[in-house]
Design a protein around this motif. Structure first.
Motif, short mmCIF file in Angstrom:
data_model
loop_
_atom_site.label_atom_id
_atom_site.label_comp_id
_atom_site.label_asym_id
_atom_site.label_seq_id
_atom_site.Cartn_x
_atom_site.Cartn_y
_atom_site.Cartn_z
N THR A 135 -7.15 -16.17 4.15
CA THR A 135 -5.95 -16.15 4.59
C THR A 135 -5.97 -17.04 4.54
O THR A 135 -4.32 -17.75 4.28
N ARG A 150 1.08 -1.23 0.07
CA ARG A 150 0.40 0.23 0.08
C ARG A 150 0.48 1.17 0.29
O ARG A 150 0.42 2.26 -0.86
N LEU A 189 5.24 -10.28 1.14
CA LEU A 189 4.09 -9.30 0.50
C LEU A 189 2.46 -10.61 1.84
O LEU A 189 1.94 -9.60 1.98
N SER A 245 2.33 -7.93 4.60
CA SER A 245 1.75 -7.42 4.39
C SER A 245 -0.23 -7.67 4.33
O SER A 245 -0.95 -6.51 5.09
N HIS A 246 -0.62 -8.72 4.00
CA HIS A 246 -1.86 -9.00 3.42
C HIS A 246 -2.38 -9.83 4.87
O HIS A 246 -3.11 -9.19 5.57
N GLU A 266 -3.09 -6.46 7.18
CA GLU A 266 -4.17 -5.40 6.35
C GLU A 266 -5.40 -6.21 6.83
O GLU A 266 -6.48 -5.52 7.04
N THR A 267 -5.37 -7.88 6.62
CA THR A 267 -6.86 -8.09 6.03
C THR A 267 -7.06 -8.99 8.23
O THR A 267 -8.87 -8.61 8.47
#
Length: 88
Positions: free
Chosen positions: A79, A3, A56, A59-60, A63-64
């Protein structure tokens, strides 16, 4: 996907490094280098890809799963599917 501008820059830098490693590996195979150097380059390439995947995925997950008050069941399922594919 990343992001922030810093995260995007870091991901693109890693991708460019991976591309360079893949091109070096291709040149080594074309030149007929021995197994040891080719396998060493292949291991370095694999490590670079795994590093990018880990960044990645980190980060995912942040965020999730950091959604308030709680992530949706669909987000958890997605996930978990990512983790399963990553751990294969």
């Amino acid at each position: 996907m990343p992001r922030t501008a810093e995260d995007k820059h870091r991901a693109i830098t890693r991708l460019r490094r991976i591309r360079g490693q893949a091109e070096a590996l291709e040149r080594a195979v074309e030149a007929g280098h021995g197994y040891a150097p080719v396998l060493q380059q292949l291991a370095a390439l694999r490590g670079a890809v795994h590093g990018l995947m880990a960044d990645l995925l980190d980060s995912h997950l942040r965020e999730t799963l950091a959604q308030q008050p709680a992530p949706s069941p669909q987000a958890v399922d997605e996930t978990l599917a990512l983790l399963r594919s990553y751990l294969k």
